[in-house]
Design a protein around this motif. Structure first.
Motif, PDB file in Angstrom:
ATOM      1  N   TYR A 213       0.837  -1.199   0.000  1.00 31.89           N
ATOM      2  CA  TYR A 213       0.000   0.000   0.000  1.00 31.89           C
ATOM      3  C   TYR A 213       0.875   1.252   0.000  1.00 31.89           C
ATOM      4  O   TYR A 213       1.943   1.286   0.612  1.00 31.89           O
ATOM      5  N   GLU A 214       0.361   2.269  -0.675  1.00 36.16           N
ATOM      6  CA  GLU A 214       1.031   3.574  -0.667  1.00 36.16           C
ATOM      7  C   GLU A 214      -0.037   4.652  -0.587  1.00 36.16           C
ATOM      8  O   GLU A 214      -0.829   4.777  -1.537  1.00 36.16           O
ATOM      9  N   PRO A 215      -0.186   5.419   0.500  1.00 33.58           N
ATOM     10  CA  PRO A 215       0.710   5.384   1.668  1.00 33.58           C
ATOM     11  C   PRO A 215       0.395   4.253   2.641  1.00 33.58           C
ATOM     12  O   PRO A 215       1.285   3.674   3.238  1.00 33.58           O
ATOM     13  N   ASP A 216      -0.936   3.912   2.824  1.00 30.85           N
ATOM     14  CA  ASP A 216      -1.281   2.773   3.674  1.00 30.85           C
ATOM     15  C   ASP A 216      -2.637   2.227   3.229  1.00 30.85           C
ATOM     16  O   ASP A 216      -3.232   2.706   2.253  1.00 30.85           O
ATOM     17  N   ALA A 217      -3.154   1.209   3.943  1.00 32.27           N
ATOM     18  CA  ALA A 217      -4.370   0.518   3.496  1.00 32.27           C
ATOM     19  C   ALA A 217      -5.617   1.385   3.617  1.00 32.27           C
ATOM     20  O   ALA A 217      -6.533   1.267   2.802  1.00 32.27           O
ATOM     21  N   LYS A 218      -5.694   2.257   4.620  1.00 31.92           N
ATOM     22  CA  LYS A 218      -6.913   3.004   4.894  1.00 31.92           C
ATOM     23  C   LYS A 218      -7.372   3.850   3.708  1.00 31.92           C
ATOM     24  O   LYS A 218      -8.517   3.729   3.260  1.00 31.92           O
ATOM     25  N   PRO A 219      -6.521   4.753   3.146  1.00 33.73           N
ATOM     26  CA  PRO A 219      -7.020   5.564   2.012  1.00 33.73           C
ATOM     27  C   PRO A 219      -7.331   4.727   0.775  1.00 33.73           C
ATOM     28  O   PRO A 219      -8.216   5.081  -0.009  1.00 33.73           O
ATOM     29  N   VAL A 220      -6.625   3.607   0.601  1.00 35.49           N
ATOM     30  CA  VAL A 220      -6.904   2.748  -0.553  1.00 35.49           C
ATOM     31  C   VAL A 220      -8.294   2.115  -0.427  1.00 35.49           C
ATOM     32  O   VAL A 220      -9.093   2.121  -1.367  1.00 35.49           O
ATOM     33  N   ILE A 221      -8.606   1.585   0.769  1.00 37.60           N
ATOM     34  CA  ILE A 221      -9.917   0.981   0.995  1.00 37.60           C
ATOM     35  C   ILE A 221     -11.016   2.038   0.892  1.00 37.60           C
ATOM     36  O   ILE A 221     -12.082   1.792   0.310  1.00 37.60           O
ATOM     37  N   ASP A 222     -10.765   3.219   1.447  1.00 37.47           N
ATOM     38  CA  ASP A 222     -11.752   4.301   1.375  1.00 37.47           C
ATOM     39  C   ASP A 222     -12.087   4.637  -0.077  1.00 37.47           C
ATOM     40  O   ASP A 222     -13.260   4.749  -0.463  1.00 37.47           O
ATOM     41  N   ALA A 223     -11.033   4.814  -0.888  1.00 39.51           N
ATOM     42  CA  ALA A 223     -11.246   5.200  -2.288  1.00 39.51           C
ATOM     43  C   ALA A 223     -11.961   4.089  -3.062  1.00 39.51           C
ATOM     44  O   ALA A 223     -12.872   4.353  -3.853  1.00 39.51           O
ATOM     45  N   LEU A 224     -11.570   2.837  -2.825  1.00 43.12           N
ATOM     46  CA  LEU A 224     -12.179   1.735  -3.555  1.00 43.12           C
ATOM     47  C   LEU A 224     -13.646   1.548  -3.182  1.00 43.12           C
ATOM     48  O   LEU A 224     -14.482   1.255  -4.045  1.00 43.12           O
ATOM     49  N   LEU A 225     -13.975   1.722  -1.919  1.00 41.35           N
ATOM     50  CA  LEU A 225     -15.372   1.569  -1.504  1.00 41.35           C
ATOM     51  C   LEU A 225     -16.254   2.645  -2.124  1.00 41.35           C
ATOM     52  O   LEU A 225     -17.380   2.371  -2.553  1.00 41.35           O
ATOM     53  N   VAL A 226     -15.740   3.877  -2.184  1.00 38.50           N
ATOM     54  CA  VAL A 226     -16.503   4.947  -2.827  1.00 38.50           C
ATOM     55  C   VAL A 226     -16.693   4.641  -4.310  1.00 38.50           C
ATOM     56  O   VAL A 226     -17.795   4.810  -4.856  1.00 38.50           O
ATOM     57  N   ARG A 227     -15.627   4.162  -4.963  1.00 38.79           N
ATOM     58  CA  ARG A 227     -15.747   3.807  -6.383  1.00 38.79           C
ATOM     59  C   ARG A 227     -16.741   2.658  -6.579  1.00 38.79           C
ATOM     60  O   ARG A 227     -17.490   2.633  -7.563  1.00 38.79           O
ATOM     61  N   TYR A 228     -16.742   1.730  -5.642  1.00 44.02           N
ATOM     62  CA  TYR A 228     -17.669   0.598  -5.757  1.00 44.02           C
ATOM     63  C   TYR A 228     -19.117   1.061  -5.636  1.00 44.02           C
ATOM     64  O   TYR A 228     -19.986   0.640  -6.409  1.00 44.02           O
ATOM     65  N   ILE A 229     -19.399   1.943  -4.690  1.00 41.98           N
ATOM     66  CA  ILE A 229     -20.759   2.472  -4.534  1.00 41.98           C
ATOM     67  C   ILE A 229     -21.167   3.241  -5.783  1.00 41.98           C
ATOM     68  O   ILE A 229     -22.291   3.108  -6.291  1.00 41.98           O
TER      69      ILE A 229
END
Length: 292
Positions: A213-229
């Motif tokens: 992850y870059e920078p870490d898992a939290k922003p990646v999961i946040d962005a992907l969940l928004v894209r999924y919705i």
């Protein structure tokens, strides 16, 4: 029995109407194929985003995004209503709006506050008539939906959910089954259910590696969940547009067939009126000749 001139005017009027409905049927049939192709093309993207997001969430159980947290009790609900901008598509809008009205009555009876986002003019008109709090809307989407037009109105409800102003978000639209059948559905969108985020054995093999992850898992999961919705809402809009063209084609074909039936019936009435007029004239001629 109506006069011949009156019947001729009616026949001409119905013939003109049949020309319009036949043209609309052909246009809808042409647009239906493109709408179905867009609907099928949108499915793989949403499915891949869901699989990757699910794998990331399971790999990082210490972090739970608000979209994955179930809140109880539910006192405030947001609903995204997807309808068409135009009519003449049979009972497509009526069915989904009837389903929505039933749920609105249940929520109001339970004391649940409702906020709505309207996608499409027909849904916006009904929500305004019912006095529902419409926090955002988008109309006149055209024949090809664009994600940039949908993100803003949908984000209003998603931001309200993240702030804790609403406890759940539902999505109401017409699901495409086939050309002759469209199914109205109202399903929960947020929070995402465990079943929706569950991965299959094939997906675990495909996405089973460890991620960097870059920078870490939290922003990646946040962005992907928004894209999924957003992908789910876009998929609902494309399915609703495919349903619209299919329903309009079927409705206009039925209208054209009914117009043809009416024309045949009026033509029969016209022939009877004409025959009666001819018989009357012959009787007058024969009667006059006999009198002379």
């Amino acid at each position: 029995m109506p006069g011949m001139k009156e019947v001729r005017v009616k026949i001409k009027s119905v013939q003109n109407t049949r020309k319009i409905t036949k043209a609309m049927e052909m246009v809808a049939a042409s647009k239906m194929r493109k709408a179905q192709d867009r609907m099928r093309a949108a499915r793989p993207y949403a499915e891949k985003v869901r699989a990757i997001t699910s794998n990331l969430s399971q790999a990082n159980p210490e972090y739970s995004h608000p979209f994955l947290v179930v809140r109880a009790p539910v006192r405030r609900v947001g609903v995204i209503v997807v309808t068409t901008d135009k009519g003449l598509c049979g009972g497509l809008n009526t069915n989904v709006l009837r389903l929505l009205t039933q749920h609105l009555r249940e929520w109001q009876g339970a004391g649940v506050e409702v906020k709505a986002c309207a996608i499409g003019n027909k849904g916006l008109q009904l929500l305004n008539r019912l006095g529902v709090d419409v926090v955002s809307h988008v109309v006149q989407m055209g024949d090809k939906p664009h994600l940039d037009k949908l993100v803003g109105p949908v984000k209003v409800l998603l931001d309200a959910y993240e702030r804790g102003e609403i406890d759940a978000v539902h999505l109401a639209f017409s699901r495409f089954v086939n050309t002759m059948k469209q199914e109205p559905v109202l399903e929960p969108l947020v929070p995402l259910s465990a079943q929706a985020m569950r991965t299959t054995e094939a997906e675990r093999k495909e996405y089973g590696w460890d991620y960097i992850y870059e920078p870490d898992a939290k922003p990646v999961i946040d962005a992907l969940l928004v894209r999924y919705i957003e992908a789910l809402v876009y998929q609902a809009v494309t399915e609703n547009m495919a349903c619209e063209q299919s329903a309009r084609m079927v409705a206009m074909k039925a209208a054209s067939d009914n117009a043809k039936t009416v024309i045949n019936e009026l033509q029969l009435v016209y022939n009877k009126s004409r025959q009666a007029a001819i018989t009357k004239e012959l009787s007058e001629i024969v009667g006059g000749a006999a009198a002379v």
